[in-house]
Every structure is written in C-alpha cells, then in structure tokens.
Design an enzyme around this catalytic site. Structure first.
Site, mmCIF file in Angstrom:
data_model
loop_
_atom_site.group_PDB
_atom_site.id
_atom_site.type_symbol
_atom_site.label_atom_id
_atom_site.label_comp_id
_atom_site.label_asym_id
_atom_site.label_seq_id
_atom_site.Cartn_x
_atom_site.Cartn_y
_atom_site.Cartn_z
ATOM 1 N N ASN A 11 0.810 -1.458 -0.004
ATOM 2 C CA ASN A 11 0.108 -0.111 -0.149
ATOM 3 C C ASN A 11 0.721 1.304 0.060
ATOM 4 O OD1 ASN A 11 -2.645 -1.473 0.137
ATOM 5 N ND2 ASN A 11 -2.024 -1.885 2.198
ATOM 6 N N TYR A 23 -0.656 9.881 6.344
ATOM 7 C CA TYR A 23 0.613 9.660 5.605
ATOM 8 C C TYR A 23 1.001 10.719 4.563
ATOM 9 C CZ TYR A 23 -0.452 4.962 6.863
ATOM 10 O OH TYR A 23 -0.891 3.741 7.646
HETATM 11 C C1 DQA Z 1 3.025 1.999 8.348
HETATM 12 C C2 DQA Z 1 2.039 1.797 9.553
HETATM 13 C C3 DQA Z 1 1.603 0.243 9.441
HETATM 14 O O1 DQA Z 1 0.772 0.071 10.510
HETATM 15 C C4 DQA Z 1 0.639 0.150 8.110
HETATM 16 O O2 DQA Z 1 -0.154 -0.709 7.965
HETATM 17 C C5 DQA Z 1 1.171 0.952 6.932
HETATM 18 C C6 DQA Z 1 2.008 2.115 6.993
HETATM 19 C C7 DQA Z 1 3.629 3.547 8.348
HETATM 20 O O3 DQA Z 1 4.426 3.909 7.527
HETATM 21 O O4 DQA Z 1 3.359 4.446 9.195
HETATM 22 O O5 DQA Z 1 0.814 0.588 5.899
HETATM 23 O O6 DQA Z 1 4.125 1.204 7.997
#
Ligand code: DQA
Length: 139
Positions: A11, A23
């Site tokens: 993702n 994000y």
């Molecule tokens: C992540 C945090 C994870 O819990 C989440 O599943 C992600 C992104 C982060 O960069 O904050 O995909 O790794």
C-alpha cells in the site's frame, strides 16, 4: 560509495493519495527524488512491492551486499514472521521506518515482528523518517 536501498511494502505505492491525513500528500517518487539530490554521495535505490514473497526475495538479493536497508514493511510489519526471519538472516543492517506513529494508533499496530532484528527503528516522523534512517546508516 555506500549502497543503501529503501524497501517499501504493501500500500505504500499509494502514498500521496492514501489517507493523506495520516501519510501526507507527497508521492514517494517525489520524496525519493529529493533524497537522491540531497545525498549525491550515497548510491540510493528504491523498491516497492505489495507481495510478501517478493519482499523476501529482495531482502535475500541485497542483504549480503548492500551497506544498509531501510524498510517500511507496511502491514506486514505486524504479521510477517517470514520477513522478520529474513531480516535476521541477512548481514546488511536494517532500519525499520514507519511514517505514522504506530504506537498512537490501533493496538494491532503496536507490535512489530521486525524491530528486534533491526539496527534501529524510526516511527512517527513522516517521510522525514527515511532520511533520518539514511543518516543513521551512512554515518
Ligand atoms: C505504516 C504503519 C502500518 O501500520 C501500516 O499498515 C502501513 C504504514 C507507516 O508507515 O506508518 O501500511 O508502516
């Protein structure tokens, strides 16, 4: 010249349009471009996959040769013993990065299978966390 690779998991190809309130709005390609420009004396590469086995293969490929690995395993962080085992099996130091502060989110994000195998962990500093990891690995 030190060889460092950033490996992003599932993702994270959607950065910029995925839950921007968590994000941010910058794409990873854009951010990566600024890092490459800022650190001309580091051989920096970037790899992303949504597939656990592909991430394992990449860790095996680079893990005895590169000077450092920066990994954001996305949700696999909280589920993948296989990736944790790969991090433990390779000789290249690995720094774990999370863009968000996983400890301030759902309980299932509080545990990482990777952390105990990693040289360091950076959480909650946004995309800047990748640069902090890079600084740690090159200095
Ligand atoms: C992540 C945090 C994870 O819990 C989440 O599943 C992600 C992104 C982060 O960069 O904050 O995909 O790794």
């Amino acid at each position: 010249m030190k060889k460092i690779i950033i490996i992003n998991g599932p993702n994270l190809n959607l950065l910029g349009k995925r839950e921007p309130e968590i994000y941010g709005t910058q794409t990873f390609d854009d951010y990566f471009g600024t890092l490459v420009e800022k650190y001309p004396n580091v051989s920096l590469t970037y790899f992303q996959s949504n597939h656990e086995g592909v991430l394992l293969d990449k860790l095996h490929e680079v893990g005895f040769d590169y000077d450092g690995i920066i990994i954001n395993g996305g949700a696999y962080t909280h589920t993948s013993i296989a990736i944790a085992d790969a991090i433990g099996a390779i000789s290249t130091p690995v720094v774990e990065v999370h863009i968000s502060n996983v400890h301030a989110r759902e309980a299932f994000r509080h545990h990482s299978y990777f952390s105990e195998k990693c040289a360091g962990v950076i959480v909650g500093m946004g995309l800047k966390g990748y640069e902090l990891a890079l600084m740690g690995l090159v200095n």
